[in-house]
Design a protein around this motif. Structure first.
Motif: not given
Length: 308
Positions: A263-267, A19-20, A33-34, A256-257
């Motif tokens: 920190d959240s997910c989308i479609v 983690i950086q 990140d995941a 997204m990375i």
């Protein structure tokens, strides 16, 4: 349970120095990140499983909890220059086969409509970590991907990715209604042919469509591409996800990375994508999360599962 999983994953990430406070540029950092994205896991108790357990003298029916949650199966990178991939730690795995591909200017304000993108997909290390820590307790499902395993490399998929062979002849490729946003705005792009070309002035949308194409390929069998499918073998007490579909979170979602960690997910399509999600280098990286269900084996024979 969510807190326990998050704490364990965070400790592993910290101890590994993953983690950086800088943009993610390696598969290992994408895995870290995941590990800290609780909202993407979406953990829930989904039901119970019934098992028949027999000894020498008698048989009994035993129960185990059925759980459901998302697993970060793959890391997908989309870029325009094969000599400057956003994931630096895969260069030794993916040598440049066809030379540099750089058909568009590297600017988040570039409005060139026709774009050529390269893309790769790798197994996320966190896919197997989930079950290796908690799997024996039956509280966490194993993902289908192998850590760092290359599932798609567009340079090797030359005929399909750059020449659209044979998908340019598919009926889907001639369907003007196959825009991934279902013509609600008509501003994203088409799924077919699933190649590296796209007509799209917005670099974020162009890259998202390319990532969706890659996800579509690697979650299906028998596709006319050079790739490996992420295994999805169902067995007693284990239910892998169906193939990825556009706009359907029950088949998968994206985190997204790069260029900005989320920190959240989308479609996709993501109609409210912020302007800052546009990359100045046209480099993008996403974690592909997919839903798995499972329960702990409590007998020799699986009877049934009952969903809540």
């Amino acid at each position: 349970m969510k807190k326990a999983i998050s704490t364990a994953l965070l400790l592993v990430s910290l101890s590994s120095g993953l983690i950086q406070a800088k943009p993610t540029t390696t598969v290992a950092e994408a895995a870290a990140d995941a590990a800290t994205s609780l909202s993407c896991i979406d953990y829930e108790i989904a039901g119970i499983c019934l098992w028949l357990h027999c000894t020498t003298f008698f048989c009994t029916v035993r129960e185990s909890l059925k759980v459901k949650h998302y697993v970060p199966d793959a890391v997908v990178q989309v870029y325009i220059d094969t000599q400057e991939r956003p994931l630096a730690d895969v260069d030794t795995v993916l040598p440049t086969v066809t030379g540099s591909v750089n058909n568009t200017a590297k600017s988040k304000h570039n409005f060139t409509a026709r774009r050529m993108k390269s893309a790769d997909a790798f197994g996320n290390p966190m896919s197997s970590f989930f079950s290796s820590v908690f799997g024996d307790m039956g509280f966490v499902c194993n993902g289908g991907a192998k850590p760092y395993h290359p599932y798609f490399y567009s340079d090797l998929d030359f005929a399909a990715w750059r020449m659209s062979i044979p998908e340019s002849f598919y009926p889907e490729s001639w369907n003007v209604f196959d825009n991934i946003d279902n013509l609600s705005t008509g501003t994203w792009g088409y799924m077919y042919p699933r190649n590296g070309f796209i007509i799209q002035s917005d670099d974020y949308k162009a890259s998202a469509v390319i990532a969706q194409r890659v996800g579509d390929i690697i979650t299906r069998s028998g596709q006319p591409h050079v790739y490996k499918q992420i295994p999805s073998n169902r067995r007693d007490g284990y239910w892998p996800p169906p193939p990825l579909e556009v706009g359907d979170k029950d088949t998968g979602k994206w985190q997204m990375i790069l260029p900005n960690k989320s920190d959240s997910c989308i479609v996709f399509p993501d109609s409210e994508a912020p302007v800052d999600n546009r990359s100045g280098k046209s480099d993008y990286v996403w974690n592909l999360w997919r839903p798995y269900s499972c329960c702990q084996r409590m007998g020799q024979t699986f009877l049934e599962s009952i969903d809540f």
